[in-house]
Motif scaffolding. Structure first.
Motif, short mmCIF file in Angstrom:
data_model
loop_
_atom_site.label_atom_id
_atom_site.label_comp_id
_atom_site.label_asym_id
_atom_site.label_seq_id
_atom_site.Cartn_x
_atom_site.Cartn_y
_atom_site.Cartn_z
N TYR A 77 0.84 -1.21 0.00
CA TYR A 77 0.00 0.00 0.00
C TYR A 77 0.87 1.25 0.00
O TYR A 77 0.59 2.23 -0.67
CB TYR A 77 -0.92 0.01 1.23
CG TYR A 77 -2.23 -0.72 1.03
CD1 TYR A 77 -2.66 -1.13 -0.23
CD2 TYR A 77 -3.07 -0.98 2.11
CE1 TYR A 77 -3.86 -1.79 -0.41
CE2 TYR A 77 -4.28 -1.64 1.95
CZ TYR A 77 -4.67 -2.03 0.68
OH TYR A 77 -5.85 -2.68 0.51
N LYS A 78 1.93 1.21 0.82
CA LYS A 78 2.77 2.39 0.99
C LYS A 78 3.68 2.61 -0.22
O LYS A 78 3.88 3.73 -0.66
CB LYS A 78 3.62 2.20 2.25
CG LYS A 78 3.86 3.50 2.99
CD LYS A 78 4.50 3.31 4.35
CE LYS A 78 5.85 2.64 4.20
NZ LYS A 78 6.27 1.83 5.29
N HIS A 82 -0.86 5.67 -6.78
CA HIS A 82 -1.07 6.52 -7.94
C HIS A 82 -1.96 7.66 -7.47
O HIS A 82 -3.07 7.41 -7.01
CB HIS A 82 -1.74 5.71 -9.06
CG HIS A 82 -1.99 6.52 -10.29
ND1 HIS A 82 -0.97 7.05 -11.05
CD2 HIS A 82 -3.14 6.91 -10.88
CE1 HIS A 82 -1.48 7.72 -12.06
NE2 HIS A 82 -2.79 7.66 -11.99
N ARG A 83 -1.46 8.87 -7.55
CA ARG A 83 -2.17 10.06 -7.03
C ARG A 83 -2.67 9.82 -5.61
O ARG A 83 -3.82 10.09 -5.26
CB ARG A 83 -3.37 10.40 -7.93
CG ARG A 83 -2.94 10.71 -9.35
CD ARG A 83 -3.95 11.60 -10.04
NE ARG A 83 -3.54 11.87 -11.40
CZ ARG A 83 -4.16 11.36 -12.47
NH1 ARG A 83 -5.22 10.60 -12.32
NH2 ARG A 83 -3.72 11.64 -13.67
N GLY A 84 -1.79 9.20 -4.82
CA GLY A 84 -2.12 9.02 -3.41
C GLY A 84 -2.94 7.78 -3.09
O GLY A 84 -3.16 7.45 -1.92
N ASN A 85 -3.41 7.07 -4.14
CA ASN A 85 -4.19 5.85 -3.87
C ASN A 85 -3.36 4.61 -4.12
O ASN A 85 -2.61 4.55 -5.09
CB ASN A 85 -5.42 5.79 -4.79
CG ASN A 85 -6.39 6.89 -4.47
OD1 ASN A 85 -6.64 7.20 -3.30
ND2 ASN A 85 -6.91 7.53 -5.51
N ILE A 234 13.33 -7.03 -2.13
CA ILE A 234 14.33 -6.76 -1.09
C ILE A 234 13.76 -5.72 -0.12
O ILE A 234 13.92 -5.82 1.10
CB ILE A 234 15.67 -6.27 -1.70
CG1 ILE A 234 16.30 -7.38 -2.54
CG2 ILE A 234 16.65 -5.82 -0.63
CD1 ILE A 234 16.50 -8.68 -1.82
N GLY A 235 13.07 -4.72 -0.68
CA GLY A 235 12.44 -3.71 0.17
C GLY A 235 11.47 -4.35 1.15
O GLY A 235 11.43 -4.00 2.34
N LEU A 236 10.72 -5.33 0.66
CA LEU A 236 9.76 -6.01 1.53
C LEU A 236 10.47 -6.78 2.65
O LEU A 236 10.10 -6.69 3.83
CB LEU A 236 8.91 -6.98 0.68
CG LEU A 236 8.01 -7.92 1.47
CD1 LEU A 236 6.93 -7.14 2.22
CD2 LEU A 236 7.36 -8.96 0.57
#
Ligand code: DAH
Length: 440
Positions: A77-78, A82-85, A234-236
């Motif tokens: 989610y983070k 796209h445009r904050g969604n 990797i970020g996850l």
């Protein structure tokens, strides 16, 4: 895990004869959640396995699996908006009963691939099974027009019994697709597809003989997708385990992706595989509708991650209803650092079972997964482990004999040798009745 040896009718015979079975005596129908399913010689669902259906541990607040699920969802989610969604949609309530087409055919899994074996899956009948992986829903969601989605739920596989294997576990699977404009937004001269590839005949011209890419894709598109896929994963893993987690990528093969990789993390002095991933085979995207995009996909198991994150020593604990376990996770922030403290380790009881196999069976053709299911059907969750201890071929009669150690342990109280012996006798009787073996 995957074994090539299997039989067609042993388990049905077992359901038929076994007095412990709650599955109807008639083998023509199987009742699941108020629905009737036709059975046939593929059916190998056990009464025990039906009891796990609908527990939905991944959705139970305060269950470690649900906490890891939430952290993974939060990361997606983070990280992708796209445009904050958020751009990923989540499917965590799909029915675990799927068709053979969904679980295998749609994913290009060859007809004789070992993962289809009765020995490894829980079949309702020849057309339906309890999904063996969450990837089973990939094609239907692509067909529904989705581009970016997570599929989360319980999956079912017949397997051996020990502290890290349970016939039901939970997976998160995902697809992220991009069109040329998104992938190459800063470089519009680059293409996803090779000029020689005709997107109208995607099956004919796509091949995977080149290890670096599918023949339909350009190397630029494949490499950029690979870079994104790997950095997102990797970020996850860093979001879950911290920045210092040691990891490595290993080349892999999956029928539904090419190229494919596995990610391993260094945990308790060993490399542990945590996920599989790759570039989705273009045939799958094309079969789901007109296709002008490239996608990556991955699948990971929640149990392994939760056991490593919270120091949970036994996979059966995930299913515990004991407050001593659940209270350690209840009402905690999902990001809280929790280290599971064993409530107390009740003692094990180990009883051996040895038997002569009938003349037509050898050690290699004896279906151990059938035997494991039978032991679990009778012993339930107090079965901690079943391990092959010894095998032997009689020099004169040439009969084969096997000996298994069955480790019994209750997670919440001490078992008496008396009650273990009673269950052990029942297992001996059921094995004798079902497999025509002779107890030694
Ligand atoms: N379905 C695979 C399994 O259960 C895992 C997997 C590998 C899922 C690669 C994927 C993927 O979506 O792209 O072992």
């Amino acid at each position: 895990m995957v074994k090539l040896i299997r039989s067609n009718n042993v388990y049905i015979t077992l359901l038929h004869r076994c007095k412990y079975s709650t599955v109807p005596k008639s083998i023509s129908t199987i009742h699941i959640n108020g629905k009737d399913f036709k059975s046939d010689d593929y059916s190998n669902i056990t009464p025990k396995i039906l009891t796990y259906l609908g527990r939905n541990l991944h959705l139970q607040k305060g269950n470690p699996l649900s906490m890891v699920r939430q952290r993974i969802v939060n990361y997606f989610y983070k990280s992708f908006t796209h445009r904050g969604n958020p751009i990923f949609s989540i499917y965590d309530n799909l029915s675990p009963i799927v068709t053979v087409k969904q679980n295998f055919d749609d994913l290009l899994i060859p007809l004789h691939h070992p993962s289809r074996a009765k020995q490894d899956c829980y079949y309702i009948n020849k057309d339906l099974l309890f999904r063996a992986h969450m990837t089973a829903h990939q094609s239907e969601l692509l067909r529904a027009g989705l581009n970016n989605f997570l599929m989360i739920g319980d999956v079912y596989r017949r397997d051996e019994i020990d502290s890290t294997h349970f016939p039901v576990f939970h997976q998160v699977d995902a697809v992220r697709s991009q069109r040329k404009e998104e992938l190459f937004n800063s470089n519009p001269d680059l293409e996803i597809f090779e000029p020689s590839f005709d997107t109208k005949k995607p099956k004919v011209l796509n091949d995977i003989t080149d290890s670096s890419k599918q023949s339909c894709h350009t190397l630029e598109a494949t490499k950029l997708m690979e870079t994104q896929l790997k950095s997102h994963l990797i970020g996850l893993i860093q979001a879950l385990f911290g920045k210092d987690i040691k990891y490595r990528w290993v080349d892999a093969y999956f029928p539904f992706t090419h190229p494919s990789w596995e990610l391993e993390i260094f945990y308790e002095n060993k490399w542990m595989e945590v996920l599989g991933c790759g570039i989705v085979r273009n045939e799958i995207l094309a079969a789901a509708g007109p296709n002008n995009s490239i996608a990556y996909a991955f699948g990971l198991g929640l149990e392994r991650l939760a056991m490593a994150l919270y120091n949970i020593p036994d996979i059966r604990l995930m299913w515990s209803k004991d407050s001593g376990f659940l209270n350690q996770f209840a009402n905690k922030d999902v990001d809280a650092k929790i280290t599971y403290k064993p409530i107390s380790l009740y003692p094990q009881c180990v009883n051996d079972i040895s038997f002569w196999l009938p003349n037509d069976l050898t050690i290699d053709t004896f279906m151990s997964n059938d035997f494991y299911d039978l032991v679990r059907d009778i012993g339930g969750d107090i079965i901690e482990q079943v391990k092959l201890k010894d095998k032997f071929v009689h020099p004169k009669t040439k009969k084969h004999s096997v000996c298994y150690s069955i480790v019994y342990r209750h997670l919440e109280r001490t078992l008496t040798q008396f009650e273990v012996n009673k269950i052990h006798k029942e297992i001996e009787k059921a094995v004798t009745d079902s497999y025509n073996v002779v107890i030694r």
